[in-house]
Design a protein around this motif. Structure first.
Motif, PDB file in Angstrom:
ATOM      1  N   ARG A  84       0.838  -1.193   0.000  1.00 39.87           N
ATOM      2  CA  ARG A  84       0.000   0.000   0.000  1.00 39.87           C
ATOM      3  C   ARG A  84       0.874   1.244   0.000  1.00 39.87           C
ATOM      4  N   TYR A  89      -2.562   1.031  -4.078  1.00 41.52           N
ATOM      5  CA  TYR A  89      -1.590  -0.054  -3.994  1.00 41.52           C
ATOM      6  C   TYR A  89      -0.655   0.008  -5.182  1.00 41.52           C
ATOM      7  N   LYS A 115      -1.749  -5.743   0.769  1.00 46.30           N
ATOM      8  CA  LYS A 115      -2.968  -6.429   0.368  1.00 46.30           C
ATOM      9  C   LYS A 115      -2.533  -7.763  -0.224  1.00 46.30           C
ATOM     10  N   TYR A 116      -3.251  -8.835   0.113  1.00 51.84           N
ATOM     11  CA  TYR A 116      -2.901 -10.142  -0.441  1.00 51.84           C
ATOM     12  C   TYR A 116      -4.090 -10.724  -1.193  1.00 51.84           C
ATOM     13  N   ARG A 117      -3.766 -11.540  -2.183  1.00 43.26           N
ATOM     14  CA  ARG A 117      -4.767 -12.278  -2.949  1.00 43.26           C
ATOM     15  C   ARG A 117      -4.268 -13.711  -3.071  1.00 43.26           C
ATOM     16  N   GLU A 131      -8.875 -12.826   0.032  1.00 44.02           N
ATOM     17  CA  GLU A 131      -8.273 -11.518  -0.211  1.00 44.02           C
ATOM     18  C   GLU A 131      -8.350 -10.737   1.097  1.00 44.02           C
ATOM     19  N   GLY A 132      -7.339  -9.943   1.369  1.00 43.15           N
ATOM     20  CA  GLY A 132      -7.345  -9.159   2.597  1.00 43.15           C
ATOM     21  C   GLY A 132      -6.093  -8.311   2.720  1.00 43.15           C
ATOM     22  N   GLU A 133      -5.902  -7.795   3.928  1.00 44.82           N
ATOM     23  CA  GLU A 133      -4.738  -6.956   4.206  1.00 44.82           C
ATOM     24  C   GLU A 133      -4.023  -7.459   5.447  1.00 44.82           C
TER      25      GLU A 133
END
Length: 148
Positions: A84, A89, A115-117, A131-133
């Motif tokens: 970020r 991002y 942030k991840y996927r 998905e999240g942070e």
């Protein structure tokens, strides 16, 4: 004439002996000074230099952290991490493919919010699983286990 030569020769020898005495005492004095300086340097604490060297190489100073992902399900996973930057991002993510039952790590990431996927490949294409942070603090060694 002989007496004059003898007297001059004696004065010359006396003068030379005094010069030798002065140079010898000067040499001895300088040796003593060098020894004194070396003793004073040995008693100097070295811990400050070692601490400074450690801090220069420290993850706190460089704001670095590590993260590892362990895959326990039966599918291969693709993990993308976006750093970020203020409200958005970065466009180019860090991407890692984690095989079944394996672990992959990303080392020396700059600390911050990411942030991840988590995706998996399917016959129809990529499927988003999660998905999240998360936040990485300096010197973190984060480990995430991904389950079904």
């Amino acid at each position: 004439m002989r007496k004059l030569f003898f007297l001059l020769f004696s004065l010359f020898k006396l003068n030379n002996a005094c010069a030798q005495l002065t140079s010898e005492s000067l040499l001895e004095g300088s040796k003593t000074l060098v020894q004194l300086i070396s003793i004073l340097k040995k008693n100097k604490p070295v811990t400050k230099d070692l601490k400074a060297q450690h801090l220069n190489d420290s993850c706190e100073i460089k704001n670095l952290a590590d993260i590892c992902f362990k895959n326990s399900p039966t599918k291969d996973l693709g993990i993308s991490i976006f750093k970020r930057v203020e409200a958005t991002y970065e466009a180019r993510p860090f991407t890692v493919k984690v095989l079944q039952g394996k672990q992959e790590c990303l080392y020396e990431l700059k600390s911050g919010i990411f942030k991840y996927r988590i995706e998996t490949d399917n016959s129809t294409g990529r499927v988003l699983l999660s998905e999240g942070e998360f936040k990485l603090q300096p010197c973190d060694n984060m480990k995430r286990e991904i389950k079904d």
